[in-house]
Structure formats: C-alpha cells, structure tokens
Design an enzyme around this catalytic site. Structure first.
Site, PDB file in Angstrom:
ATOM      1  N   TYR A  22      38.682  88.201  20.341  1.00  0.00           N
ATOM      2  CA  TYR A  22      37.936  89.410  20.681  1.00  0.00           C
ATOM      3  C   TYR A  22      38.553  90.660  20.078  1.00  0.00           C
ATOM      4  CZ  TYR A  22      36.275  85.925  23.917  1.00  0.00           C
ATOM      5  OH  TYR A  22      35.796  84.762  24.440  1.00  0.00           O
ATOM      6  N   TYR A 154      28.822  83.623  31.780  1.00  0.00           N
ATOM      7  CA  TYR A 154      29.551  83.419  30.526  1.00  0.00           C
ATOM      8  C   TYR A 154      29.665  81.912  30.289  1.00  0.00           C
ATOM      9  CZ  TYR A 154      33.124  83.030  27.015  1.00  0.00           C
ATOM     10  OH  TYR A 154      33.788  82.696  25.863  1.00  0.00           O
ATOM     11  N   ASP A 255      28.093  74.682  34.681  1.00  0.00           N
ATOM     12  CA  ASP A 255      29.244  74.916  33.817  1.00  0.00           C
ATOM     13  C   ASP A 255      30.449  75.150  34.727  1.00  0.00           C
ATOM     14  OD1 ASP A 255      31.236  75.933  32.247  1.00  0.00           O
ATOM     15  OD2 ASP A 255      29.965  77.331  31.137  1.00  0.00           O
ATOM     16  N   LYS A 284      38.957  73.823  30.366  1.00  0.00           N
ATOM     17  CA  LYS A 284      40.086  74.657  30.791  1.00  0.00           C
ATOM     18  C   LYS A 284      41.208  73.890  31.505  1.00  0.00           C
ATOM     19  CE  LYS A 284      38.504  79.310  30.322  1.00  0.00           C
ATOM     20  NZ  LYS A 284      37.075  79.547  30.092  1.00  0.00           N
TER      21      LYS A 284
END
Ligand SMILES: *Cc1c(COP(=O)(O)O)cnc(C)c1O
Length: 439
Positions: A22, A154, A255, A284
């Site tokens: 980012y 997200y 998700d 993750k």
C-alpha cells in the site's frame, strides 16, 4: 554466508528497490528493520526512539497467533524440511496436505467437505468465487454471475476480491468502472451483542430477491469486518443471509481469513451463528503466521455441481498448491491451538483488552472503543492524516509496542499467547497513540 550489511545500508537499498504494501515507490516512510522475533517480540536491527524490542500488537497482520519462533512450529518446519520442502500437487499428493484437509473438514462448520488449498487469502477468495460462478454455469444457469456483499468489507487485493471490497472507503476506489460491478447492501448495523435489526434484515432479503436471477453468491466476512473498518455485527445477520440465500437460490460464501482459528472467541465466526456457508475461505492464522497458505472449502453440492458440468473440472492449480512445508506447519499450528485451552486463552486476552481500553472512551478525539475476542479497537472521530498517523505510530513505539493504525482506527489483534503484562503494554500504547494523534 553473505557479507553482513549495516542497517543503514539495508534501509537504503530497501528504499531504492523494495516496494512495500500500500505504498508508493520509493516509499515515503522508513520501515523498521526487524532482525529477529521470538515470543510476542520483534527485535529491531537498531533502536528506534530508543527502543530495541517491540511487543507485536499486530501478530503480523493477525496471523502469528502462537507468537514467533514457537518450538512446536519450528520443529514441524524443520522436520518437514528434512523430507521435502515442496512437490507439485498435480498428480502427486502427500501426508501433510491430506492431514490438513481432513482436519479442516473436521473443525469447520458441518457440511463443508472438500478443500482447495491456495497460496494466499486473496487467491482462495478468487477460487471461492470461481467455484460459485462455475457451479451455476454447470447446472445450466450461466446468467448467475454477480456477487452481493455488504458495504465495509475487505476480501483481498486481486481482481475479483477487490470488486467486493468496500466501494467507497476501500483502497480500490480508483477501479470503479473497471472492476466487475457487484451488488452492495448497506453496512450491517454495528454491535456483536445487538439484536438484529428487522428492517435491515428485510432490506437484505429484498435486495437478494431483486437480484436473484443474476446472483451467483453472497460473500461476507462473518461477525467482524476487518480491514474495511474493524466493525462487529450480530451473528443474526448471518442466519438471515443463510435463509435468504436458500429461499432465492443463491450461494453463500464466508470469508473467514481474518476471523478463523479463534480470533473472535469462537473457532470460526460462523460458529457464533450456527450457520454453514456453501463455501468458506480460511488463511492468515492457518499456519500460525509462518508461511503463506489459505484454503477454500465447499459443500458436496457445490463440488458435485461443478464436477458434473460441461467443463467438469475446477480449472485452478497454483504452482505451490498444497506446499508441504506450509501444510505441515498448518497442521502443527492447528494441533497446538486445539490441544490447549484456546477459548480460555482468547477470553483472557479479551478481558485484558477490555480493562486496558476502558478509559480510552474518555479521551478527546475518540469516537468509540470496542473489543471482541482477541480484537481491540479505538475508533477516532476523524481519519488520521499522514502526520497524525506518524505521531500515533511513534507514540506506540515509544511505549514499546508495534501498531499499524489505519484510517480512523488504532487497533490490536495480538498473538493469543500475549501475557497480561504485555497486553497492558499494548493497550497503554494504543491510548498513547490516540493521545498523540490529537496533539
Ligand atoms: C487478509 C484478508 C484477505 C486477503 O488475504 P491475503 O493472504 O492477504 O491475500 C482476504 N479476506 C480477508 C477477510 C482478509 O482479512
């Protein structure tokens, strides 16, 4: 061994050549150079603000649930390294991947039976979406190819996931008009403990009904919207989505890449609702933060639909699919989690965060404070600009803690093994960061 390089030299090369997440190239902010990590601490190559070690309040983007250099995970990696780091997954298979798939089927909501291993969270979301679109194509409804989600979500940075990230607040706003146009519902009303709002449930149902002919799936982050704003909602909305999807013939995707493996206080956030999605993504914390790995799980209905279609295969196969090192460490991480009393552990973290953040609500500039499981959030009244962001991060570092505030949020998702003293350190650093951002 290569010649040692000084921290200054490394950081100079970093600035010239290394693109960070980012960020622009070259980067405007100097990253911290980490030399090693163990337990919940990151050791810096040189002191910053006079501090050489930081308690990691981020668990490396929420993945390092057992902390760093854990002897059990290290051992699993070393053991697998001695056998094979990798073999291709096409035409070959191996014990770590087979064990992992079976274990995931066992511990995820009842009804998810098949596992597609992917190499990152975003790719697992791509696969989940491909499964849903291909399912409808295979059963003779090719018009069903759009997705519905609620705002504030997200789902990753590759193309399809970007299209279901929050279209306004998200990082992918410039791609509006280029990305596939999905259907967006309003953000779910906030509050994990709040009663589901009947009006909102009805609006979700109506939107699904209105678009049923073109919808392949609804995709959401269950219970916690993470990188979209660290917001919690009632598990009741997941039950409402399940009911509406069943009523109107739409698949449901959860998700759980951020919420899986205990983060919200349940093993999976879906467990708070007692709902099984048609497809579920995990990532993750899957390998305890050691290696990149994710998975998309699905029900027999989805798998059979695809496998009996005109093109009866799922055409996806990452080079490093089912990587033996990653799957071996994932097995060790899940076993480690389940062999301990993880629920009590996460509750202890929750209690520590609640206690430490209680007074944050009184600070000037703070809009709200919320805690769920091992997630603690201070939301500010206005977004941090670059200067205030830097001031907040510096204040956290001076308190001996690594935090990475974003937008209007100063938050922590620490390793579950963070002890009470370090939790107090993290919450104190969050208060200091909030305070510094106002001055
Ligand atoms: C991090 C995240 C992703 C993307 O995973 P990557 O491994 O970064 O590609 C997708 N969905 C959610 C909810 C996430 O938190």
């Amino acid at each position: 061994m290569p010649e040692p390089m000084s921290p200054a030299h490394l950081l100079d090369l970093d600035q010239r050549h290394v693109w960070h997440p980012y960020g622009p190239m070259p980067g405007r902010q100097r990253p911290l150079l980490v030399e090693s990590a163990s337990g919940v601490r990151l050791r810096l190559a040189e002191p910053v603000e006079g501090v050489g070690e930081l308690v990691d309040g981020m668990a490396s983007w929420w993945s390092a649930i057992h902390g760093y250099n854990h002897p059990v995970l290290d051992e699993a990696a070393r053991d697998q390294l001695g056998r094979m780091s990798h073999v291709m997954f096409g035409g070959l298979t191996h014990e770590p991947a087979i064990r992992l798939a079976s274990k995931l089927v066992e511990i995820t909501p009842e009804g998810l039976e098949h596992v597609f291993l992917a190499d990152s969270g975003s790719v697992s979301v791509e696969v989940a979406i491909k499964m849903c679109l291909q399912y409808w194509r295979s059963v003779g409804k090719p018009a069903k190819q759009r997705l519905l989600t609620w705002r504030g979500g997200y789902h990753g940075d590759t193309w399809q996931p970007m299209s279901v990230c929050d279209p306004v607040g998200g990082m992918h706003q410039i791609w509006q008009g280029v990305l596939p146009q999905q259907v967006f519902a309003d953000q779910p009303p906030a509050g994990f403990d709040a009663e589901p709002d009947a009006g909102y449930v009805e609006s979700l149902r109506a939107l699904i009904a209105q678009h049923a002919e073109e919808l392949a799936a609804v995709i959401v982050e269950p219970v916690v919207q993470n990188a979209g704003g660290m917001r919690f909602h009632s598990p009741g909305y997941l039950r409402a989505l399940r009911a509406a999807c069943d009523e109107y013939g739409v698949l449901l995707v959860f998700d759980e890449i951020a919420t899986g493996f205990g983060r919200t206080g349940a093993l999976f956030a879906a467990d708070h609702a007692g709902v099984t999605p048609d497809v579920m993504c995990v990532g993750k914390a899957l390998t305890g933060g050691y290696l990149t790995l994710a998975a998309a799980l699905c029900t027999p209905r989805v798998a059979e639909g695809i496998s009996q279609g005109e093109v009866p295969v799922l055409a996806h196969g990452p080079t490093f699919m089912g990587n033996p090192l990653a799957t071996a460490v994932a097995n060790a991480s899940i076993d480690l989690l389940l062999s301990g009393d993880w629920q009590t552990g996460v509750k202890r973290v929750e209690a520590g965060l609640r206690e430490g953040l209680a007074e944050a609500a009184e600070l000037p500039g703070v809009a709200s404070v919320r805690v769920l499981g091992a997630i603690g959030v201070i939301q500010l009244e206005r977004p941090l600009d670059e200067a205030r962001m830097a001031a907040a991060s510096r204040a956290a570092i001076r308190s001996g803690v690594w935090l990475r505030p974003f937008r209007d949020l100063i938050y922590t998702m620490p390793p579950y093994v963070t002890d009470d003293a370090d939790l107090a350190r993290i919450t104190a650093a969050m208060l200091a960061a909030a305070h510094a951002s106002e001055n």
